[in-house]
Write an enzyme that holds these catalytic residues in place. Structure first.
Site, PDB file in Angstrom:
ATOM      1  N   GLY A 189      90.629   2.874  14.900  1.00 51.42           N
ATOM      2  CA  GLY A 189      90.111   2.099  13.751  1.00 51.42           C
ATOM      3  C   GLY A 189      88.746   1.539  14.087  1.00 51.42           C
ATOM      4  O   GLY A 189      88.341   0.480  13.624  1.00 51.42           O
ATOM      5  N   GLY A 216      85.850   0.437  11.512  1.00 48.79           N
ATOM      6  CA  GLY A 216      86.137  -0.641  10.554  1.00 48.79           C
ATOM      7  C   GLY A 216      85.336  -1.896  10.856  1.00 48.79           C
ATOM      8  O   GLY A 216      84.484  -1.917  11.747  1.00 48.79           O
ATOM      9  N   GLN A 217      85.638  -2.952  10.102  1.00 47.89           N
ATOM     10  CA  GLN A 217      84.860  -4.196  10.212  1.00 47.89           C
ATOM     11  C   GLN A 217      84.910  -4.760  11.641  1.00 47.89           C
ATOM     12  O   GLN A 217      83.890  -5.101  12.225  1.00 47.89           O
ATOM     13  CB  GLN A 217      85.396  -5.249   9.222  1.00 47.89           C
ATOM     14  CG  GLN A 217      84.481  -6.463   9.116  1.00 47.89           C
ATOM     15  CD  GLN A 217      85.166  -7.687   8.507  1.00 47.89           C
ATOM     16  OE1 GLN A 217      86.385  -7.752   8.383  1.00 47.89           O
ATOM     17  NE2 GLN A 217      84.375  -8.660   8.127  1.00 47.89           N
ATOM     18  N   TYR A 233     101.435  -5.799   2.882  1.00 43.57           N
ATOM     19  CA  TYR A 233     100.633  -5.975   4.106  1.00 43.57           C
ATOM     20  C   TYR A 233     101.330  -6.968   5.045  1.00 43.57           C
ATOM     21  O   TYR A 233     101.497  -6.704   6.233  1.00 43.57           O
ATOM     22  CB  TYR A 233      99.251  -6.482   3.704  1.00 43.57           C
ATOM     23  CG  TYR A 233      98.297  -6.779   4.837  1.00 43.57           C
ATOM     24  CD1 TYR A 233      97.762  -5.761   5.627  1.00 43.57           C
ATOM     25  CD2 TYR A 233      97.881  -8.093   5.096  1.00 43.57           C
ATOM     26  CE1 TYR A 233      96.858  -6.044   6.646  1.00 43.57           C
ATOM     27  CE2 TYR A 233      96.975  -8.375   6.112  1.00 43.57           C
ATOM     28  CZ  TYR A 233      96.464  -7.341   6.880  1.00 43.57           C
ATOM     29  OH  TYR A 233      95.561  -7.634   7.885  1.00 43.57           O
ATOM     30  N   LYS A 236     103.020  -6.467   8.768  1.00 46.30           N
ATOM     31  CA  LYS A 236     102.568  -7.241   9.936  1.00 46.30           C
ATOM     32  C   LYS A 236     103.768  -7.928  10.618  1.00 46.30           C
ATOM     33  O   LYS A 236     103.804  -7.998  11.844  1.00 46.30           O
ATOM     34  CB  LYS A 236     101.503  -8.268   9.529  1.00 46.30           C
ATOM     35  CG  LYS A 236     100.157  -7.644   9.153  1.00 46.30           C
ATOM     36  CD  LYS A 236      99.504  -6.934  10.332  1.00 46.30           C
ATOM     37  CE  LYS A 236      98.093  -6.469  10.045  1.00 46.30           C
ATOM     38  NZ  LYS A 236      97.524  -5.653  11.129  1.00 46.30           N
ATOM     39  N   ILE A 249      88.087 -12.658   8.481  1.00 41.78           N
ATOM     40  CA  ILE A 249      86.987 -12.483   9.431  1.00 41.78           C
ATOM     41  C   ILE A 249      85.667 -12.306   8.681  1.00 41.78           C
ATOM     42  O   ILE A 249      85.560 -11.489   7.755  1.00 41.78           O
ATOM     43  CB  ILE A 249      87.225 -11.245  10.337  1.00 41.78           C
ATOM     44  CG1 ILE A 249      88.579 -11.359  11.049  1.00 41.78           C
ATOM     45  CG2 ILE A 249      86.092 -11.090  11.345  1.00 41.78           C
ATOM     46  CD1 ILE A 249      88.744 -12.582  11.928  1.00 41.78           C
TER      47      ILE A 249
HETATM   48  N1  NAD Z   1      89.093  -8.241   8.743  1.00 39.47           N
HETATM   49  C1  NAD Z   1      89.926  -9.248   8.547  1.00 39.47           C
HETATM   50  O1  NAD Z   1      89.581 -10.228   7.869  1.00 39.47           O
HETATM   51  C2  NAD Z   1      91.291  -9.226   9.189  1.00 39.47           C
HETATM   52  C3  NAD Z   1      92.095 -10.364   9.097  1.00 39.47           C
HETATM   53  C4  NAD Z   1      93.368 -10.359   9.679  1.00 39.47           C
HETATM   54  C5  NAD Z   1      93.799  -9.237  10.379  1.00 39.47           C
HETATM   55  N2  NAD Z   1      92.993  -8.137  10.458  1.00 39.47           N
HETATM   56  C6  NAD Z   1      93.511  -6.974  11.175  1.00 39.47           C
HETATM   57  O2  NAD Z   1      92.561  -6.494  12.120  1.00 39.47           O
HETATM   58  C7  NAD Z   1      92.629  -5.068  12.221  1.00 39.47           C
HETATM   59  C8  NAD Z   1      91.264  -4.467  11.936  1.00 39.47           C
HETATM   60  O3  NAD Z   1      90.848  -4.892  10.652  1.00 39.47           O
HETATM   61  P1  NAD Z   1      89.439  -4.470  10.021  1.00 39.47           P
HETATM   62  O4  NAD Z   1      89.023  -5.596   9.169  1.00 39.47           O
HETATM   63  O5  NAD Z   1      88.524  -3.942  11.033  1.00 39.47           O
HETATM   64  O6  NAD Z   1      89.941  -3.310   9.051  1.00 39.47           O
HETATM   65  P2  NAD Z   1      89.059  -2.181   8.317  1.00 39.47           P
HETATM   66  O7  NAD Z   1      89.779  -1.812   7.070  1.00 39.47           O
HETATM   67  O8  NAD Z   1      87.637  -2.587   8.231  1.00 39.47           O
HETATM   68  O9  NAD Z   1      89.171  -0.998   9.375  1.00 39.47           O
HETATM   69  C9  NAD Z   1      90.373  -0.309   9.585  1.00 39.47           C
HETATM   70  C10 NAD Z   1      90.031   1.101   9.992  1.00 39.47           C
HETATM   71  O10 NAD Z   1      91.247   1.833  10.124  1.00 39.47           O
HETATM   72  C11 NAD Z   1      90.961   3.173   9.768  1.00 39.47           C
HETATM   73  N3  NAD Z   1      92.165   3.908   9.406  1.00 39.47           N
HETATM   74  C12 NAD Z   1      92.879   3.854   8.248  1.00 39.47           C
HETATM   75  N4  NAD Z   1      93.870   4.749   8.271  1.00 39.47           N
HETATM   76  C13 NAD Z   1      93.808   5.374   9.474  1.00 39.47           C
HETATM   77  C14 NAD Z   1      94.552   6.411  10.086  1.00 39.47           C
HETATM   78  N5  NAD Z   1      95.583   6.996   9.472  1.00 39.47           N
HETATM   79  N6  NAD Z   1      94.197   6.832  11.331  1.00 39.47           N
HETATM   80  C15 NAD Z   1      93.163   6.260  11.975  1.00 39.47           C
HETATM   81  N7  NAD Z   1      92.405   5.278  11.443  1.00 39.47           N
HETATM   82  C16 NAD Z   1      92.721   4.853  10.199  1.00 39.47           C
HETATM   83  C17 NAD Z   1      90.009   3.054   8.589  1.00 39.47           C
HETATM   84  O11 NAD Z   1      89.235   4.233   8.450  1.00 39.47           O
HETATM   85  C18 NAD Z   1      89.160   1.838   8.971  1.00 39.47           C
HETATM   86  O12 NAD Z   1      87.930   2.225   9.564  1.00 39.47           O
HETATM   87  C19 NAD Z   1      93.726  -4.636  11.234  1.00 39.47           C
HETATM   88  O13 NAD Z   1      94.953  -4.533  11.895  1.00 39.47           O
HETATM   89  C20 NAD Z   1      93.788  -5.789  10.253  1.00 39.47           C
HETATM   90  O14 NAD Z   1      95.034  -5.876   9.638  1.00 39.47           O
HETATM   91  C21 NAD Z   1      91.766  -8.107   9.882  1.00 39.47           C
END
Ligand code: NAD
Length: 326
Positions: free
Chosen positions: A14, A17-18, A149, A153, A179
């Site tokens: 991942g 992602g962000q 979701y 979790k 975040i």
């Molecule tokens: N960003 C937030 O505010 C936040 C808050 C709480 C928890 N989280 C957790 O942190 C983690 C990262 O979050 P994020 O914000 O970077 O999420 P994001 O959505 O920006 O990135 C997630 C990435 O996972 C990839 N992905 C989706 N399906 C996939 C698959 N089948 N195989 C491989 N990759 C795949 C997507 O392409 C994406 O780039 C997650 O577990 C999320 O639940 C994030």
């Protein structure tokens, strides 16, 4: 290559992602460029990201593909960040279930079979629901989420604890709040309005916020989120009595965020038009008790709202100027 041996240690799933985008860069600075393999899915990484070190495409719902990669690349630590986030998850609960639950199960199974050293996986404040206290929500409390979701979790947290207790897989997890970052836009969560507000302000545009002005949620600036993930990954295992931790940083209402932005962009205006995401926000805590993380691995965030706003506005203005130049 060192002495003919192919050394690779860390896999970030991942990675485009962000959070992954910035976590990968910090890990590479800390452990070396080639020690960190970034795995993306469908989103194309930027040229700068590709230049920063090794990259592969991986669908983590395919366990065989994951297992082959782990063996071929000598992986011993996985940061598993692939996920479908809360707001998109409510629009497509079936996809959310599949990506979040099956992917984590695959990572844990591969970690068990190939005796990986560590799995770091972010959970979320979405695990809580109406049954938990909304203010100062404790680490160990009732978990009754209303969203798919949140359900995934809770299941993920329990799976991580199960794999640790039954198989000795060293799983570590933090419940991240919303975040905020200037680098990569958020991927469809309920707290995305906070990042969107900053983008609108630096572009001198009005913003229509999808939650009520008095909605208070816990948030965290990206540098603290990265610090939390790495601090926990490096923590002394003998001090950890938990595998899953609350991490608190700051809490503010949507209108307090707009007010802090107006100190830098006085003309910024914001209207409030709650949509389906309001119900999700209402079911989440307003603040967290993170004393367990502070005691067991010295968690200590750096940023508050005004420091974060100062940094966000400066970084986004620089980004905008660069984009306008090219
Ligand atoms: N960003 C937030 O505010 C936040 C808050 C709480 C928890 N989280 C957790 O942190 C983690 C990262 O979050 P994020 O914000 O970077 O999420 P994001 O959505 O920006 O990135 C997630 C990435 O996972 C990839 N992905 C989706 N399906 C996939 C698959 N089948 N195989 C491989 N990759 C795949 C997507 O392409 C994406 O780039 C997650 O577990 C999320 O639940 C994030």
């Amino acid at each position: 290559m060192v002495g003919g041996v192919h050394l690779r240690e860390i896999l970030v799933i991942g990675a485009v992602g962000q959070i992954g985008t910035e976590l990968v860069q910090t890990l590479r600075l800390r452990y070396g460029r080639d020690s960190v393999l970034a795995a993306g899915h469908v989103t194309k990484p930027t040229k700068d990201f590709l230049k920063s070190g090794p990259f592969v495409y991986l669908n983590v719902t395919d366990r065989e593909q994951l297992a082959k990669l782990v063996v071929k690349e000598n992986i011993d630590t996985v940061y598993h960040l692939a996920s479908v986030l809360s707001a998109i998850g409510e629009l497509n609960p079936q996809l959310c279930y599949e990506v979040n639950n099956i992917a984590l199960y695959n990572v844990l199974e591969v970690a068990r079979k190939h005796r990986l050293e560590r799995v770091v996986w972010p959970s979320s404040i979405a695990v809580f629901g109406d049954g938990a206290p909304r203010i100062g929500t404790p680490n160990d409390t009732i978990l009754q989420p209303k969203t798919m979701y949140g359900v995934t979790k809770v299941c993920g947290e329990l799976l991580c604890i199960y794999y640790f207790q039954k198989y000795g897989v060293d799983t570590r997890s933090i419940r991240l709040p919303g975040i905020i970052s200037s680098e990569t836009k958020p991927g469809g969560g309920t707290t995305d309005y906070s990042v969107e507000m900053y983008y609108a302000a630096v572009k001198v545009r009005p913003y229509s916020c999808f939650v009520r002005e008095n909605t208070v949620l816990p948030m965290m600036y990206m540098p603290d989120a990265i610090k939390a993930l790495i601090d926990l990954a490096e923590a002394d295992n003998s001090r950890l009595k938990h595998r899953v931790f609350n991490v608190n940083s700051m809490s503010f209402s949507a209108s307090e965020l707009a007010e802090s932005i107006r100190k830098f962009v006085p003309s910024f205006t914001c209207e409030y038009k709650p949509d389906y995401r309001q119900a999700i926000a209402d079911s989440w805590p307003a603040s967290l008790d993170d004393s367990v993380a502070r005691n067991e691995w010295n968690w200590n965030p750096v940023y508050d709202l005004s420091r974060m706003t100062d940094d966000m506005i400066e970084k986004l203005r620089r980004k905008l100027t660069r984009q306008q130049r090219y």
